[in-house]
Design an enzyme around this catalytic site. Structure first.
Site, PDB file in Angstrom:
ATOM      1  N   LYS A  57       0.801  -1.235   0.000  1.00 52.57           N
ATOM      2  CA  LYS A  57       0.000   0.000   0.000  1.00 52.57           C
ATOM      3  C   LYS A  57       0.833   1.286   0.000  1.00 52.57           C
ATOM      4  O   LYS A  57       0.347   2.339  -0.405  1.00 52.57           O
ATOM      5  CB  LYS A  57      -0.931   0.012   1.217  1.00 52.57           C
ATOM      6  CG  LYS A  57      -2.012  -1.055   1.195  1.00 52.57           C
ATOM      7  CD  LYS A  57      -3.157  -0.667   0.288  1.00 52.57           C
ATOM      8  CE  LYS A  57      -4.366  -1.562   0.507  1.00 52.57           C
ATOM      9  NZ  LYS A  57      -5.509  -1.138  -0.300  1.00 52.57           N
ATOM     10  N   SER A 308       0.966  -9.857  -0.713  1.00 44.90           N
ATOM     11  CA  SER A 308       0.694  -8.417  -0.638  1.00 44.90           C
ATOM     12  C   SER A 308       1.061  -7.764   0.692  1.00 44.90           C
ATOM     13  O   SER A 308       1.269  -6.550   0.745  1.00 44.90           O
ATOM     14  CB  SER A 308      -0.784  -8.150  -0.950  1.00 44.90           C
ATOM     15  OG  SER A 308      -1.615  -8.879  -0.064  1.00 44.90           O
TER      16      SER A 308
END
Length: 338
Positions: A57, A308
């Site tokens: 992110k 991720s």
């Protein structure tokens, strides 16, 4: 050349990659002979759990802030997050001396809340899920005039996340398939557009948790499906409805979407911890879980797997271990024990 307007294009992702290159970590590819033998493919795990703030992110948040004017930056930024976007925004904002206010649901793991505060952001805990925190953040934004940094439904955010594909395909150009976790769809949108810009034959397979599969349902039925409740250990992808901007991109660029159970996610977390001494969070383990669960249907010789994030609340490890023990793959007696 593609326009760099508000659309998401391969060229836009490429420009984001050039800008972010000096700022983000180029995360490593992890390979394992054991994994390759288990699934009958060459597997390359893209370790975004080793990115700054422990998740991908930071890429999207940093690129979004880079696109803002000085006046917008002075007014500060605001967002809602399941945790990793919060840390990405908080860290990116602190680098620029920008005030960040982050709304998070009350069930957000404490490790993520504390990390976000440590980056200097104001954290407001409210609501039982991301959706409730998101609504509260929108109301607060109207009062403050801060710029809203959406966790996924923003083309700049998607472009930043898509830089992972630009890196991945330079690290290993034989990759023919990429497995990508999906929450709201920002990560897979960016990766799909970027990967197909480089090689249109690359297959992009999305992965959702069975207990939070609104995009899977929307993709399959060709109608927008919203869930009233979500329930999964992968809180980072526990999103109740698809993004307005991400869903059309997913329909156009993504080749298939599959789901995985919490037991499969938990087994993948334990496998990676035991075999490779690497910690994945639930959302970060979803793509690897899908590889183990669906590899027989996957026509791929060189498969990329997006890990991720790694911001797991260690207090949940006992539950994860219990869930993993319930998972019995059909073809492999127990890959957890290998």
């Amino acid at each position: 050349m593609d326009s760099l307007g508000d659309r998401l294009t391969g060229e836009k992702v490429y420009q984001a990659w050039k800008k972010l290159k000096p700022i983000v970590h180029q995360t490593p590819l992890l390979t394992s002979h054991t994994t390759d033998e288990l699934v009958g493919k060459h597997v390359y795990c893209k370790m975004e759990n080793q990115q700054k703030t422990g998740a991908f992110k930071f890429r999207g948040a940093s690129y979004k802030l880079m696109q803002m004017t000085d006046e917008e930056l002075e007014n500060g930024v605001i967002t809602a997050s399941a945790g990793n976007h919060a840390q990405g925004v908080a860290h990116a904002a602190s680098k620029l001396g920008v005030k960040a206010t982050i709304f998070m649901s009350e069930g957000t793991p404490l490790a993520k809340v504390n990390a976000t505060r440590n980056y200097g952001a104001d954290v407001i805990l409210t609501g039982e899920s991301f959706q409730e925190a998101y609504q509260a953040s929108l109301e607060h934004q109207l009062k403050t005039g801060a710029t809203y940094i959406h966790p996924f439904d923003d083309h700049d955010i998607m472009a930043g996340q898509g830089t992972i594909a630009m890196e991945l395909l330079r690290q290993e150009d034989r990759i023919d398939t990429i497995l990508v976790p999906i929450g709201g769809g920002g990560l897979i949108s960016g990766i799909a557009v970027a990967a197909k810009h480089i090689n249109r034959n690359i297959k992009i397979i999305g992965v959702q948790a069975e207990g939070a599969a609104a995009i899977y349902d929307s993709y399959r039925t060709k109608q927008v499906k919203k869930w009233t409740q979500v329930d999964t250990i992968a809180e980072g992808i526990a999103v109740k409805e698809p993004g307005k901007h991400t869903l059309p991109i997913i329909r156009e660029y993504v080749d298939d979407i599959v789901t995985v159970t919490d037991e499969q996610i938990a087994a993948a977390i334990i496998y990676m911890l035991e075999r490779n001494k690497t910690l994945m969070e639930g959302a970060g383990a979803a793509a690897l879980a899908a590889l183990f669960a669906h590899h027989h249907q996957l026509r791929s010789r060189h498969c990329g797997v997006i890990v991720s994030g790694g911001n797991l609340d260690i207090g949940n490890m006992q539950r994860i271990q219990e869930l993993s023990e319930k998972y019995k793959p059909k073809k492999v007696k127990s890959y957890v024990a290998l």
